[in-house]
Design a protein around this motif. Structure first.
Motif, PDB file in Angstrom:
ATOM      1  N   ALA A 188       0.617  -1.283  -0.028  1.00  0.00           N
ATOM      2  CA  ALA A 188      -0.183  -0.098   0.244  1.00  0.00           C
ATOM      3  C   ALA A 188       0.331   0.895   0.129  1.00  0.00           C
ATOM      4  CB  ALA A 188      -0.865   0.253   1.723  1.00  0.00           C
ATOM      5  N   LYS A 189       2.046   1.282   0.260  1.00  0.00           N
ATOM      6  CA  LYS A 189       2.746   2.090   0.137  1.00  0.00           C
ATOM      7  C   LYS A 189       4.406   1.590  -0.575  1.00  0.00           C
ATOM      8  CE  LYS A 189       5.063   5.882   3.036  1.00  0.00           C
ATOM      9  NZ  LYS A 189       5.104   6.467   4.450  1.00  0.00           N
ATOM     10  N   CYS A 190       4.652   2.708  -0.695  1.00  0.00           N
ATOM     11  CA  CYS A 190       6.316   2.460  -1.037  1.00  0.00           C
ATOM     12  C   CYS A 190       7.285   3.055  -0.387  1.00  0.00           C
ATOM     13  CB  CYS A 190       7.063   3.079  -2.381  1.00  0.00           C
ATOM     14  SG  CYS A 190       8.775   2.972  -2.923  1.00  0.00           S
ATOM     15  N   TYR A 191       7.643   2.621   0.481  1.00  0.00           N
ATOM     16  CA  TYR A 191       8.529   2.542   1.916  1.00  0.00           C
ATOM     17  C   TYR A 191       9.953   2.823   1.252  1.00  0.00           C
ATOM     18  CZ  TYR A 191       4.385  -0.023   4.151  1.00  0.00           C
ATOM     19  OH  TYR A 191       3.086   0.405   4.750  1.00  0.00           O
ATOM     20  N   GLY A 192      10.859   3.421   2.899  1.00  0.00           N
ATOM     21  CA  GLY A 192      12.032   3.955   2.330  1.00  0.00           C
ATOM     22  C   GLY A 192      12.824   3.226   1.165  1.00  0.00           C
ATOM     23  N   HIS A 193      13.327   1.756   2.345  1.00  0.00           N
ATOM     24  CA  HIS A 193      14.372   0.368   1.636  1.00  0.00           C
ATOM     25  C   HIS A 193      14.093   1.320  -0.015  1.00  0.00           C
ATOM     26  CE1 HIS A 193      15.771  -3.717   0.662  1.00  0.00           C
ATOM     27  NE2 HIS A 193      17.244  -2.642   1.174  1.00  0.00           N
ATOM     28  N   GLY A 194      12.718   1.029  -0.508  1.00  0.00           N
ATOM     29  CA  GLY A 194      12.055   0.918  -1.973  1.00  0.00           C
ATOM     30  C   GLY A 194      12.896   1.975  -2.673  1.00  0.00           C
ATOM     31  N   ILE A 195      12.667   3.430  -1.753  1.00  0.00           N
ATOM     32  CA  ILE A 195      12.793   4.048  -2.267  1.00  0.00           C
ATOM     33  C   ILE A 195      14.323   4.744  -3.130  1.00  0.00           C
ATOM     34  CG2 ILE A 195      12.772   7.296  -2.427  1.00  0.00           C
ATOM     35  CD1 ILE A 195      10.432   6.924  -0.936  1.00  0.00           C
ATOM     36  N   VAL A 196      15.447   4.094  -1.449  1.00  0.00           N
ATOM     37  CA  VAL A 196      16.371   4.203  -2.385  1.00  0.00           C
ATOM     38  C   VAL A 196      17.179   3.417  -3.222  1.00  0.00           C
ATOM     39  CG1 VAL A 196      18.790   2.820  -1.825  1.00  0.00           C
ATOM     40  CG2 VAL A 196      16.856   4.557   0.320  1.00  0.00           C
ATOM     41  N   ARG A 197      16.165   1.983  -3.405  1.00  0.00           N
ATOM     42  CA  ARG A 197      16.786   1.137  -4.470  1.00  0.00           C
ATOM     43  C   ARG A 197      16.036   2.240  -6.150  1.00  0.00           C
ATOM     44  NH1 ARG A 197      13.473  -1.524  -8.224  1.00  0.00           N
ATOM     45  NH2 ARG A 197      11.281  -1.930  -6.973  1.00  0.00           N
ATOM     46  N   LEU A 198      14.754   1.782  -5.987  1.00  0.00           N
ATOM     47  CA  LEU A 198      14.031   3.012  -7.323  1.00  0.00           C
ATOM     48  C   LEU A 198      15.778   3.999  -7.458  1.00  0.00           C
ATOM     49  CD1 LEU A 198      10.634   3.172  -6.506  1.00  0.00           C
ATOM     50  CD2 LEU A 198      11.882   2.197  -8.490  1.00  0.00           C
ATOM     51  N   GLU A 199      15.817   4.905  -6.010  1.00  0.00           N
ATOM     52  CA  GLU A 199      16.779   6.126  -6.633  1.00  0.00           C
ATOM     53  C   GLU A 199      18.426   5.241  -6.966  1.00  0.00           C
ATOM     54  OE1 GLU A 199      16.888   9.947  -6.621  1.00  0.00           O
ATOM     55  OE2 GLU A 199      14.747   9.067  -6.219  1.00  0.00           O
ATOM     56  N   SER A 200      18.422   4.090  -6.673  1.00  0.00           N
ATOM     57  CA  SER A 200      20.088   4.033  -7.308  1.00  0.00           C
ATOM     58  C   SER A 200      20.123   3.608  -9.099  1.00  0.00           C
ATOM     59  CB  SER A 200      20.255   2.432  -6.986  1.00  0.00           C
ATOM     60  OG  SER A 200      19.441   1.898  -6.925  1.00  0.00           O
ATOM     61  N   PRO A 321       9.078  -6.518   0.675  1.00  0.00           N
ATOM     62  CA  PRO A 321       9.054  -7.583   1.381  1.00  0.00           C
ATOM     63  C   PRO A 321       8.000  -8.254   1.979  1.00  0.00           C
ATOM     64  CG  PRO A 321      10.992  -5.629   1.879  1.00  0.00           C
ATOM     65  CD  PRO A 321       9.584  -5.395   1.279  1.00  0.00           C
ATOM     66  N   VAL A 322       7.946  -9.376   2.953  1.00  0.00           N
ATOM     67  CA  VAL A 322       6.279  -9.779   2.507  1.00  0.00           C
ATOM     68  C   VAL A 322       6.670  -9.336   4.657  1.00  0.00           C
ATOM     69  CG1 VAL A 322       7.957 -11.939   4.216  1.00  0.00           C
ATOM     70  CG2 VAL A 322       5.263 -11.784   3.595  1.00  0.00           C
ATOM     71  N   GLU A 323       7.099  -8.774   5.424  1.00  0.00           N
ATOM     72  CA  GLU A 323       7.147  -7.716   6.357  1.00  0.00           C
ATOM     73  C   GLU A 323       6.213  -6.777   6.010  1.00  0.00           C
ATOM     74  OE1 GLU A 323       9.979  -9.081   5.577  1.00  0.00           O
ATOM     75  OE2 GLU A 323      10.997 -10.690   6.904  1.00  0.00           O
ATOM     76  N   ASP A 324       6.230  -5.983   5.001  1.00  0.00           N
ATOM     77  CA  ASP A 324       5.553  -4.486   4.762  1.00  0.00           C
ATOM     78  C   ASP A 324       4.034  -5.056   4.235  1.00  0.00           C
ATOM     79  OD1 ASP A 324       7.544  -3.340   4.880  1.00  0.00           O
ATOM     80  OD2 ASP A 324       7.922  -2.556   2.589  1.00  0.00           O
ATOM     81  N   ALA A 325       3.699  -6.824   4.272  1.00  0.00           N
ATOM     82  CA  ALA A 325       3.020  -7.052   4.037  1.00  0.00           C
ATOM     83  C   ALA A 325       2.334  -7.676   5.372  1.00  0.00           C
ATOM     84  CB  ALA A 325       2.818  -8.228   2.907  1.00  0.00           C
ATOM     85  N   ARG A 326       3.010  -8.064   6.071  1.00  0.00           N
ATOM     86  CA  ARG A 326       2.211  -8.518   7.696  1.00  0.00           C
ATOM     87  C   ARG A 326       1.965  -7.119   8.297  1.00  0.00           C
ATOM     88  NH1 ARG A 326       6.544 -12.400   7.263  1.00  0.00           N
ATOM     89  NH2 ARG A 326       5.807 -14.278   7.516  1.00  0.00           N
ATOM     90  N   TYR A 327       2.533  -6.025   7.934  1.00  0.00           N
ATOM     91  CA  TYR A 327       2.627  -4.641   8.879  1.00  0.00           C
ATOM     92  C   TYR A 327       1.242  -4.113   8.300  1.00  0.00           C
ATOM     93  CZ  TYR A 327       3.193   0.231   9.824  1.00  0.00           C
ATOM     94  OH  TYR A 327       2.455   1.509  10.133  1.00  0.00           O
TER      95      TYR A 327
END
Length: 372
Positions: A188-200, A321-327
């Motif tokens: 439901a959201k692109c969290y910080g880790h995903g933004i860092v990946r996309l920025e790279s 990550p599956v942890e984000d989905a659980r959250y």
């Protein structure tokens, strides 16, 4: 493009084949019709109004008289409207039967077919094209359904990856528009880790001198290849690489080195660099919490979901990550969590192998057939 066809299909680069599908249709694909919908003076969340916004879409099956058999399939990164054919077909194998359902597969802004940096005239050509949000895409497709197809309700919505992002946004923006919603390999959201990946990955393209701030005269080939290499590292789970599953379906003599080279140099053939960046910006900005009325609160937005939503993350997804989905599922009992136990990383949500394909079709089919 026959080299490592299976690899390109199972990766998100299987969508690269789809980019060419309108010119060379797959003879085994279910029958469908290609369409174009135009919105005049489309106002984006950035404040820019596009004089003409085009949404490309494809339909399978036929709309019934009561208009209650529609399933929406919103596209994923750089995909075309053929991207969900792993769900479509006879009911003995597939969960979406076009003999009974009317399937509408839409294409995101920025894929090179719908309005994109590469195909929009000045003053919005290339790097001047506005950054589109997931909500912008949802609003455009809502116009398509209501204004062109005269549809006011969906039986279901199924989305993979950026399609899953759209699924969550639909659930928040239009909480009763669909009876049921399915999201695979997406949050439901692109969290910080995903933004860092996309920025790279964005930086890999823009640091190529040939990029010229987006006003290039030829594609920044070196930058796009570096983008593809980084993307590949995130695409599958670590165990997939350790088990050398890239060997599956590969031609004799294929090596690790040749596999990586293939991903690097032929990841999404024909893609435009500005289009690649635009859709990454769309991905970065995804956040249901910024929907008007929720003040940036993702939990509040998720608690507003009113219809059953099946959330199917991949257990080894590095993007989502599956942890984000659980959250996220913890906020609302309407959201059912069903992880895909697969080593195929992000691609597990798009049926990259027969086991995952059966798991997805079986469980999505059961969910859609169950009580509302």
């Amino acid at each position: 493009m026959r080299k490592l066809v299976l690899l390109l299909w199972i990766a998100q680069a299987f969508l690269a084949k789809s980019l060419l599908a309108q010119e060379k249709p797959d003879p085994n694909a279910p029958p469908s019709e290609h369409h174009e919908f135009t919105i005049a003076n489309f106002k984006t969340e950035s404040g820019v109004t596009l004089p003409k916004a085009v949404v490309i879409y494809r339909t399978y099956g036929h709309l019934n008289a009561t208009k209650d058999n529609i399933v929406l399939l919103p596209s994923h990164y750089m995909a075309d409207s053929h991207g969900y054919e792993w769900l479509i077909g006879a009911p003995d194998k597939f969960c979406l039967d076009p003999a009974k359902l009317f399937l509408v597969a839409t294409e995101l802004f920025g894929n090179g077919h719908s309005s994109s940096p590469s195909n929009t005239p000045e003053p919005y050509h290339g790097p001047r094209f506005p950054v589109m949000t997931i909500r912008d895409n949802v609003e455009a497709v809502h116009h398509l359904l209501v204004d062109e197809l005269k549809v006011t309700h969906l039986r279901a919505l199924v989305g993979f990856s950026m399609g899953a992002e759209q699924a969550f946004q639909w659930a928040v923006s239009y909480p009763t528009f669909a009876d049921k919603i399915v999201a695979t390999s997406g949050t439901a959201k692109c969290y910080g880790h995903g933004i860092v990946r996309l920025e790279s990955e964005i930086n890999a393209i823009t640091m190529d001198p040939a990029f010229k701030n987006g006003d290039y005269t030829e594609q920044p080939k070196a930058g796009v290849e570096e983008f593809a290499l980084i993307w590949t590292a995130w695409l599958f789970g670590q165990e997939w690489w350790r088990k050398e599953l890239w060997r599956e379906g590969a031609k004799p003599g294929t090596t690790f080195e040749s596999t990586v080279k293939e991903f690097r140099t032929d990841f999404i053939p024909g893609a435009d660099a500005n289009d690649l960046i635009l859709q990454m910006r769309t991905w970065e900005k995804h956040d249901v919490g910024t929907t008007p009325g929720f003040n940036g609160d993702v939990g509040a937005a998720l608690r507003s979901i009113k219809v059953p939503l099946l959330d199917m993350p991949s257990a080894t997804d590095l993007y989502f990550p599956v942890e984000d989905a659980r959250y996220e599922t913890s906020f609302n009992s309407k959201i059912q969590l069903l992880p895909i136990q697969s080593v195929w990383g992000h691609t597990a949500g798009a049926a990259p192998n027969p086991v995952d394909a059966k798991f997805l079709n079986d469980n999505i089919g059961k969910f859609l057939a169950g009580a509302k």
